[in-house]
Scaffold this active site. Structure first.
Site, PDB file in Angstrom:
ATOM      1  N   HIS A  82       0.850  -1.187   0.000  1.00 35.01           N
ATOM      2  CA  HIS A  82       0.000   0.000   0.000  1.00 35.01           C
ATOM      3  C   HIS A  82       0.884   1.234   0.000  1.00 35.01           C
ATOM      4  O   HIS A  82       1.832   1.324   0.757  1.00 35.01           O
ATOM      5  CB  HIS A  82      -0.893   0.009   1.244  1.00 35.01           C
ATOM      6  CG  HIS A  82      -1.824   1.176   1.262  1.00 35.01           C
ATOM      7  ND1 HIS A  82      -3.028   1.154   0.612  1.00 35.01           N
ATOM      8  CD2 HIS A  82      -1.707   2.400   1.804  1.00 35.01           C
ATOM      9  CE1 HIS A  82      -3.624   2.325   0.762  1.00 35.01           C
ATOM     10  NE2 HIS A  82      -2.844   3.100   1.485  1.00 35.01           N
ATOM     11  N   ASP A 161     -14.841   3.489   7.595  1.00 34.96           N
ATOM     12  CA  ASP A 161     -13.747   4.352   7.119  1.00 34.96           C
ATOM     13  C   ASP A 161     -14.218   5.222   5.955  1.00 34.96           C
ATOM     14  O   ASP A 161     -13.897   6.398   5.894  1.00 34.96           O
ATOM     15  CB  ASP A 161     -12.525   3.529   6.700  1.00 34.96           C
ATOM     16  CG  ASP A 161     -11.506   4.429   6.025  1.00 34.96           C
ATOM     17  OD1 ASP A 161     -10.990   5.336   6.704  1.00 34.96           O
ATOM     18  OD2 ASP A 161     -11.271   4.280   4.813  1.00 34.96           O
ATOM     19  N   ARG A 168     -14.043  13.661   7.238  1.00 34.33           N
ATOM     20  CA  ARG A 168     -12.748  14.317   7.514  1.00 34.33           C
ATOM     21  C   ARG A 168     -12.357  15.234   6.367  1.00 34.33           C
ATOM     22  O   ARG A 168     -11.793  16.315   6.584  1.00 34.33           O
ATOM     23  CB  ARG A 168     -11.659  13.253   7.718  1.00 34.33           C
ATOM     24  CG  ARG A 168     -11.770  12.534   9.053  1.00 34.33           C
ATOM     25  CD  ARG A 168     -10.915  11.274   9.049  1.00 34.33           C
ATOM     26  NE  ARG A 168      -9.532  11.539   8.743  1.00 34.33           N
ATOM     27  CZ  ARG A 168      -8.708  10.689   8.125  1.00 34.33           C
ATOM     28  NH1 ARG A 168      -9.137   9.510   7.736  1.00 34.33           N
ATOM     29  NH2 ARG A 168      -7.461  11.018   7.894  1.00 34.33           N
ATOM     30  N   SER A 183      -7.220   4.649   9.140  1.00 34.71           N
ATOM     31  CA  SER A 183      -7.972   4.595   7.887  1.00 34.71           C
ATOM     32  C   SER A 183      -7.319   3.599   6.923  1.00 34.71           C
ATOM     33  O   SER A 183      -7.976   2.712   6.360  1.00 34.71           O
ATOM     34  CB  SER A 183      -8.014   6.007   7.287  1.00 34.71           C
ATOM     35  OG  SER A 183      -8.427   5.988   5.953  1.00 34.71           O
ATOM     36  N   LYS A 187      -8.640  -0.675   6.074  1.00 33.57           N
ATOM     37  CA  LYS A 187      -8.958  -1.217   4.743  1.00 33.57           C
ATOM     38  C   LYS A 187      -8.083  -2.425   4.414  1.00 33.57           C
ATOM     39  O   LYS A 187      -8.532  -3.397   3.813  1.00 33.57           O
ATOM     40  CB  LYS A 187      -8.776  -0.122   3.683  1.00 33.57           C
ATOM     41  CG  LYS A 187      -9.922   0.893   3.715  1.00 33.57           C
ATOM     42  CD  LYS A 187      -9.730   2.013   2.726  1.00 33.57           C
ATOM     43  CE  LYS A 187      -8.657   2.956   3.179  1.00 33.57           C
ATOM     44  NZ  LYS A 187      -8.856   4.362   2.870  1.00 33.57           N
TER      45      LYS A 187
HETATM   46  N1  URA Z   1      -5.328   7.362   2.643  1.00 37.40           N
HETATM   47  C1  URA Z   1      -6.328   6.765   3.317  1.00 37.40           C
HETATM   48  O1  URA Z   1      -6.802   5.707   2.947  1.00 37.40           O
HETATM   49  N2  URA Z   1      -6.800   7.359   4.428  1.00 37.40           N
HETATM   50  C2  URA Z   1      -6.309   8.534   4.898  1.00 37.40           C
HETATM   51  O2  URA Z   1      -6.776   9.001   5.917  1.00 37.40           O
HETATM   52  C3  URA Z   1      -5.278   9.139   4.180  1.00 37.40           C
HETATM   53  C4  URA Z   1      -4.788   8.521   3.049  1.00 37.40           C
END
Ligand code: URA
Length: 434
Positions: A82, A161, A168, A183, A187
């Site tokens: 990621h 999220d 946010r 966050s 995922k």
């Molecule tokens: N990428 C994400 O998935 N979440 C965040 O809060 C910032 C970057």
């Protein structure tokens, strides 16, 4: 329990318990905790922070707000990666097939671009026919058969999220280290990742502008993974200037293809080999990251990574002629080279500014759901530290409208800083957190 008491508790700098965090997230999902209370709580977190334990509780509460995949029985050795996002970051397009060709299955769920950062799904969709909406069954079937897959998130992964991130985004609470860490990791955990390489970007074109902040984010994500029974390694990678040369969807696919065929830009090749090395190491395919890098280089040089990419494109419905002959990929009608108005050493090639030009040209989106133009973008021919003579090519612009050439040329020239004295090139990496 009342949401207002939890907001006050956080506002005054105290840590919330697991039960309290679960109450907030579950209440937010059922509608019992409204947006305005969640926003107030997120702002309190922004100012007061969270302990690593609280951040782990939040991560798991969000991960378990929807379906949590467990692919271990079908893919015991699967690895994932990621990136925290950047400009010109087409790493997944190369490392996913590369690691698969080296023997480890990679089942990757990717995202779309937002703001000045690009997204892997938008890039892949510039290949005609390429499907990024696979069902879970198709996703698992493909990784078993082909060894790799890159698709979009299915609807129900970490829905809390998705909801909190949108909130946010409009309440000034994105740049909070615990909120970003939870966050991202919620995922990854929901998508079933057990061995995860985190490519944490640092610099002018990244969420984390300083090494200190990036290190803190990286360490927190590695710790969350451990608390959640997963393994993660974080690489701290430079994002002061664009990665490689191309930024823009089809342009990046072309650069990824060139890289898989042995002629990628040096910094991007190096980046891919390093990320692949740690994926191979984390997946126990090799005894050390160094051995991982040697295997990654061999797999790239042998053409096996390129063959795996072709197999993935074919499996996902993409037109193989467009990757074999990349001139068939979408192309912009106006192409213009921006040349150096002066000589000197480059002291800055501001990644965010380049990314903003690319987005305004139409390659990115200002808000979720906006369409993207696959053809437009910018190719950057220079790196920090380069000696440039007047008239040398700096950028190549690919635009949909002729009128875009004027403002974008000016903005790109403004993204540069010059020096009369030699400037050190930027490092590719600043460290690794294991
Ligand atoms: N990428 C994400 O998935 N979440 C965040 O809060 C910032 C970057």
């Amino acid at each position: 329990m009342r949401a207002v008491d939890l907001i006050v508790k956080k506002r005054d700098g105290h840590a919330l318990s697991k039960e309290e965090i679960d109450f907030l997230i579950q209440g937010y999902m059922t509608g019992q905790v409204p947006d305005y209370q969640m926003a107030a709580w997120a702002m309190a977190v922004y100012f007061q922070g969270m302990t690593p334990e609280e951040t782990t509780h939040l991560t798991l509460a969000m991960a378990y707000s929807g379906q949590v995949l467990d692919l271990r029985h079908v893919l015991p050795k699967a690895v994932d990666k990621h990136s925290t996002g950047g400009v010109g970051d087409k790493t997944s397009l190369v490392v996913v097939p590369l690691v698969a060709a080296a023997g480890l299955p990679v089942a990757k769920m990717s995202g779309r671009g937002l703001g000045f950062t690009g997204g892997t799904l938008d890039k892949l969709e510039s290949i005609p026919g390429f499907r990024t909406d696979l069902s879970i069954e198709e996703f698992v079937e493909q990784v078993r058969r082909v060894g790799c897959v890159i698709s979009g998130q299915t609807a129900d992964l970490a829905p809390a999220d998705g909801k909190l991130y949108a909130l946010r985004d409009v309440t000034g609470t994105v740049p909070s280290i615990p909120l970003i860490a939870s966050s991202i990791m919620s995922k990854k955990i929901a998508a079933g990742a057990h061995n995860i390489v985190l490519d944490v970007k640092v610099g002018l074109g990244a969420f984390m502008p300083t090494l200190e902040k990036a290190r803190e984010l990286a360490q927190l994500m590695v710790d969350i993974a451990r608390h959640a029974g997963r393994r993660a390694v974080a690489l701290l990678a430079d994002m002061n200037q664009p990665l490689g040369q191309a930024a823009g969807n089809a342009l990046e696919v072309k650069e990824a293809i060139a890289t898989l065929r042995g002629s990628g830009p040096e910094d991007f090749v190096e980046h891919c080999l390093e990320v692949a090395a740690y994926m191979l190491y984390l997946g126990d395919a090799v005894p050390s990251p160094e051995a991982g890098k040697a295997l990654a280089r061999d797999t790239l040089d042998s053409g096996r990574a390129w063959e795996k990419f072709r197999a993935m494109v074919q499996a996902q419905g993409g037109d193989i002629r467009a990757v074999d002959e990349p001139d068939r990929l979408p192309a912009a009608p106006f192409v213009h080279t921006v040349t150096a108005p002066r000589g000197g050493y480059l002291a800055q090639v501001h990644a965010r500014r380049v990314g903003e030009v690319v987005m305004r040209l139409g390659a990115g989106r200002a808000k979720k759901g906006d369409p993207v133009d696959p053809a437009v973008g910018v190719v950057t021919h220079v790196k920090v530290g380069d000696r440039v003579e007047p008239g040398m090519p700096l950028f190549t612009l690919h635009t949909r409208r002729e009128a875009d050439l004027t403002w974008s040329e000016k903005d790109l020239l403004d993204a540069l800083q010059w020096s009369d004295d030699p400037v050190e090139p930027l490092p590719h990496f600043y460290g690794v957190i294991t």
